[in-house]
Scaffold this active site. Structure first.
Site, PDB file in Angstrom:
ATOM      1  N   GLU A  96      28.585  48.694  37.399  1.00 35.53           N
ATOM      2  CA  GLU A  96      28.900  49.357  38.676  1.00 35.53           C
ATOM      3  C   GLU A  96      27.634  49.536  39.509  1.00 35.53           C
ATOM      4  OE1 GLU A  96      27.137  51.261  36.430  1.00 35.53           O
ATOM      5  OE2 GLU A  96      27.851  53.165  37.278  1.00 35.53           O
ATOM      6  N   HIS A 104      41.075  51.178  33.816  1.00 33.97           N
ATOM      7  CA  HIS A 104      40.132  50.114  34.171  1.00 33.97           C
ATOM      8  C   HIS A 104      40.547  49.300  35.392  1.00 33.97           C
ATOM      9  CE1 HIS A 104      37.151  50.450  31.023  1.00 33.97           C
ATOM     10  NE2 HIS A 104      36.531  49.421  31.589  1.00 33.97           N
ATOM     11  N   ASP A 127      38.344  48.582  38.545  1.00 34.11           N
ATOM     12  CA  ASP A 127      38.024  47.265  39.139  1.00 34.11           C
ATOM     13  C   ASP A 127      38.278  47.283  40.640  1.00 34.11           C
ATOM     14  OD1 ASP A 127      37.407  46.383  36.662  1.00 34.11           O
ATOM     15  OD2 ASP A 127      39.153  45.075  36.415  1.00 34.11           O
ATOM     16  N   ASP A 187      24.321  52.571  42.852  1.00 32.48           N
ATOM     17  CA  ASP A 187      25.109  52.776  41.627  1.00 32.48           C
ATOM     18  C   ASP A 187      26.241  53.777  41.875  1.00 32.48           C
ATOM     19  OD1 ASP A 187      24.631  52.453  38.356  1.00 32.48           O
ATOM     20  OD2 ASP A 187      25.654  54.303  38.955  1.00 32.48           O
ATOM     21  N   ASN A 215      36.918  55.578  35.333  1.00 34.00           N
ATOM     22  CA  ASN A 215      37.691  54.677  34.472  1.00 34.00           C
ATOM     23  C   ASN A 215      38.553  55.458  33.483  1.00 34.00           C
ATOM     24  OD1 ASN A 215      37.185  51.924  35.088  1.00 34.00           O
ATOM     25  ND2 ASN A 215      35.115  52.111  34.271  1.00 34.00           N
TER      26      ASN A 215
HETATM   27  P1  GH3 Z   1      26.190  57.917  36.678  1.00 31.33           P
HETATM   28  O1  GH3 Z   1      26.706  58.776  37.778  1.00 31.33           O
HETATM   29  O2  GH3 Z   1      25.038  58.549  35.986  1.00 31.33           O
HETATM   30  O3  GH3 Z   1      25.881  56.523  37.164  1.00 31.33           O
HETATM   31  O4  GH3 Z   1      27.339  57.804  35.586  1.00 31.33           O
HETATM   32  P2  GH3 Z   1      28.326  56.595  35.315  1.00 31.33           P
HETATM   33  O5  GH3 Z   1      29.483  57.086  34.552  1.00 31.33           O
HETATM   34  O6  GH3 Z   1      28.651  55.911  36.590  1.00 31.33           O
HETATM   35  O7  GH3 Z   1      27.398  55.625  34.503  1.00 31.33           O
HETATM   36  P3  GH3 Z   1      27.574  55.005  33.061  1.00 31.33           P
HETATM   37  O8  GH3 Z   1      26.462  53.998  32.985  1.00 31.33           O
HETATM   38  O9  GH3 Z   1      27.611  56.059  32.031  1.00 31.33           O
HETATM   39  O10 GH3 Z   1      28.967  54.266  33.071  1.00 31.33           O
HETATM   40  C1  GH3 Z   1      29.227  53.130  33.840  1.00 31.33           C
HETATM   41  C2  GH3 Z   1      30.636  52.709  33.579  1.00 31.33           C
HETATM   42  O11 GH3 Z   1      30.994  51.586  34.392  1.00 31.33           O
HETATM   43  C3  GH3 Z   1      30.879  52.283  32.160  1.00 31.33           C
HETATM   44  C4  GH3 Z   1      31.671  51.004  32.259  1.00 31.33           C
HETATM   45  O12 GH3 Z   1      32.825  51.086  31.512  1.00 31.33           O
HETATM   46  C5  GH3 Z   1      32.021  50.901  33.732  1.00 31.33           C
HETATM   47  N1  GH3 Z   1      32.082  49.539  34.184  1.00 31.33           N
HETATM   48  C6  GH3 Z   1      31.099  48.619  34.183  1.00 31.33           C
HETATM   49  N2  GH3 Z   1      31.558  47.435  34.685  1.00 31.33           N
HETATM   50  C7  GH3 Z   1      32.870  47.614  34.998  1.00 31.33           C
HETATM   51  C8  GH3 Z   1      33.890  46.771  35.538  1.00 31.33           C
HETATM   52  O13 GH3 Z   1      33.689  45.597  35.843  1.00 31.33           O
HETATM   53  N3  GH3 Z   1      35.112  47.312  35.733  1.00 31.33           N
HETATM   54  C9  GH3 Z   1      35.366  48.598  35.418  1.00 31.33           C
HETATM   55  N4  GH3 Z   1      36.587  49.060  35.632  1.00 31.33           N
HETATM   56  N5  GH3 Z   1      34.444  49.404  34.884  1.00 31.33           N
HETATM   57  C10 GH3 Z   1      33.207  48.942  34.683  1.00 31.33           C
HETATM   58 MG    MG Z   2      27.063  54.884  37.588  1.00 32.35          MG
END
Ligand code: GH3
Ligand code: MG
Length: 323
Positions: A238, A207, A211, A194, A202
């Protein structure tokens, strides 16, 4: 031997060139007939364009289907023992074989027999005695269709953003690998990878940059899994899942450490990073011997628990357990 212009065209090399290019190999054709003379006649038509396998009984045909995964089967209907209809029924009943097109080659082509054969899942009928040009043309058509449906199936298992396998693929393959490890008594390791503080990434860079970051991390992880049975996919958002068959905990920890280090060397700037101002990943890892018990769901839950532990311990690290 003289040949008219038309049949010379049909016998020209490279008849299946488009299909061959898409697959990167010659099409695999299985010819099934209890009469060797019939096999010989068909063999001569395809020997230069296809990799040809031959079977003289239904049982042998099914075995070759399992072992060689042909792209198309030319199947005689009337054979002593298991007849062609039964072979076709069994091919259709087997999830690993059912995508293989079957063409019946038979001397008895009345409407009732054809309807029966097509109802069993065959894609076509060819009447004996056959004309080589017609057989070639039909086989070419069905190989082209098979090639196209293989490509679509493959696409359905890929993640659009990163190009790695998707969750649907993971769900199928993880179950299958767990069962395989149970049968062969080997260890199976699962990693959940992760990206750290990705929401902040982001928020900070947008965004599109997010990506792009996911694409680069996915490619990096994929390049680090080099053994053919290893499997990596985008689990969601992610988060990536990696299945390492025949791998014990120690070996998997080494792979995880290498992943963490290599993602950091990508040096993707991250103002709110866990460490060193660059994007990092945390990894939860669990390994088990499925022959001793457990289930795919339990292994997944354990790897997830370890991921939370890695996050809680400061991120950019692996946390692992044997279970
Ligand atoms: P942690 O270190 O605890 O994992 O914190 P985190 O911020 O990585 O985890 P969190 O689950 O809070 O946020 C994940 C983010 O990933 C939120 C979402 O907007 C972003 N995300 C998910 N899929 C995609 C994608 O396909 N593209 C982009 N740009 N962002 C994405
Ligand atoms: Mg994360």
């Amino acid at each position: 031997m003289t040949m008219d212009r038309k049949s010379a065209d049909l016998l020209a090399p490279g008849l299946f060139q488009a299909v061959q290019q898409a697959w990167g190999r010659k099409p695999k054709l299985l010819i099934v007939d209890d009469q060797p003379v019939n096999i010989q006649a068909l063999y001569q038509i395809f020997a230069s364009d296809c990799q040809v396998f031959m079977a003289t009984s239904g049982e042998q045909a099914l075995q070759l289907c399992q072992e060689r995964q042909p792209d198309l089967v030319l199947l005689d209907v009337q054979m002593p023992g298991m007849d062609g209809y039964e072979v076709c029924r069994r091919i259709q009943a087997d999830a690993r074989l059912r995508e293989i097109p079957v063409i019946f080659v038979t001397a008895h082509t009345d409407a009732q027999q054809e309807t029966h054969g097509l109802g069993l899942g065959a894609v076509d009928f060819i009447a004996k005695p056959f004309t080589p040009a017609v057989v070639r043309a039909r086989v070419r058509t069905h190989l082209t269709l098979k090639c196209q449906s293989d490509a679509l199936r493959e696409l359905a298992f890929l993640d659009g953003l990163t190009g790695v396998h998707n969750r649907r693929f993971f769900d199928e393959r993880f179950q299958a690998e767990f069962q395989r490890a149970r049968r062969n008594g080997r260890s199976l390791a699962l990693m959940m990878v992760d990206v750290d503080y990705f929401k902040r990434f982001n928020d900070e860079y947008g965004h599109l940059a997010g990506d792009d970051c996911l694409r680069r991390v996915a490619e990096c992880l994929r390049n680090l899994l080099r053994r053919p049975p290893d499997l990596m996919c985008r689990f969601g958002g992610e988060e990536f899942a990696c299945v390492l068959p025949e791998t014990e905990l120690d070996g998997a920890v080494q792979v995880a450490d290498r992943m963490i280090a290599t993602v950091q060397t990508l040096a993707i700037p991250h103002k709110h990073a866990a460490q060193g101002g660059v994007v990092s990943v945390s990894i939860g890892l669990a390994a088990c011997f499925p022959a001793l018990g457990g289930s795919p769901e339990k292994l997944l839950a354990k790897a997830d628990e370890q991921l939370y532990a890695a996050k809680a311990a400061g991120r950019a690290r692996v946390s692992a357990t044997a279970c």
